[in-house]
Design an enzyme around this catalytic site. Structure first.
Site: not given
Length: 277
Positions: A48, A106
């Protein structure tokens, strides 16, 4: 906020703040504001590019670190053991914390030595760098392999889940193995606000469609949700969803909706299981 998922040592508030795609000062302000409003669950990831902004908020807030559940994740191209360790080091430095509460892979990949990746994930927990470990975006066959074949004690799986996408098989499995399921994109990129049935339920209760969609998730055992919200009004509205009372008629109406509308499927995504009906 006394709405907690307890799973294998995990004590995670059911409602968290998703931080993607917020960056920089916007992200820092949003996290500080959320903590001030009462949030105690913050979700971020190396990919992110905002862990430093989250870390700044954690440094600024008067809320003690031990009262905050913090999740971060390692990206799919960093799953060799050395790369994973470096990713963890960078994450902890950016977050200004000695540990995270939940560390996740992830996305799965195909070019990996899965046993060594899982050993490294388990090692992070043994070393106290994370309190709990989990995976995100793993389809059920791969999740079963991790838990049953390799015996890795996962506390959580994070997947897309909302009123337009069924995850019954994954959720059943998570419950059987005492795992939390964290729902990302829980508002289907705000499509829930435009669904006639959700609008109907919202009007009946005098609440927002987003609050109906969130409460449907939060009412489910083992389920947490992490909507992204940057404004105080949206953060407060999401918190207030915890007080909405849905009835069986509402749940039946939501069950009648299509459950095939996946919003997130990048080109590196795994082959998804057949959709739950």
């Amino acid at each position: 906020m006394q709405h907690i998922v307890n799973a294998q040592g995990l004590n995670m508030p059911k409602l968290g703040l998703g931080t993607w795609p917020m960056l920089g000062d916007e992200c820092t302000r949003a996290v500080e504001q959320a903590l001030e409003l009462g949030y105690r669950h913050i979700d971020t990831a190396a990919a992110y590019n905002n862990e430093d902004a989250v870390g700044q908020a954690l440094a600024n807030t008067p809320t003690p670190r031990e009262q905050i559940h913090l999740t971060t994740k390692v990206w799919w191209d960093q799953l060799q053991p050395d790369a994973m360790r470096h990713s963890m080091e960078r994450s902890l430095k950016a977050l200004r914390s000695d540990y995270v509460d939940l560390f996740m892979i992830h996305w799965p990949t195909t070019d990996w030595d899965l046993p060594r990746t899982l050993d490294t994930l388990a090692w992070f927990k043994e070393q106290g760098l994370t309190r709990n470990i989990g995976v995100a975006n793993f389809p059920l066959p791969l999740l079963r392999k991790v838990v049953e074949e390799y015996g890795i004690g996962l506390s959580a799986i994070q997947v897309e889940y909302h009123v337009l996408l069924g995850q019954n098989a994954l959720l059943d499995y998570a419950r059987q193995h005492n795992m939390a399921l964290t729902a990302y994109t829980p508002l289907a990129r705000n499509k829930v606000s435009h669904i006639a049935e959700i609008q109907q339920i919202a009007a009946k209760h005098g609440v927002l469609p987003t609050q109906v969609a969130l409460k449907w998730l939060l009412d489910q055992s083992n389920v947490a949700a992490i909507p992204k919200a940057s404004s105080a009004s949206n953060q407060s509205a999401n918190l207030a969803a915890l007080e909405v009372n849905l009835d069986d008629q509402d749940r039946a109406l939501i069950a009648s909706l299509s459950k095939r509308e996946r919003q997130v499927s990048p080109d590196f995504a795994p082959v998804w299981d057949a959709f739950d009906q």
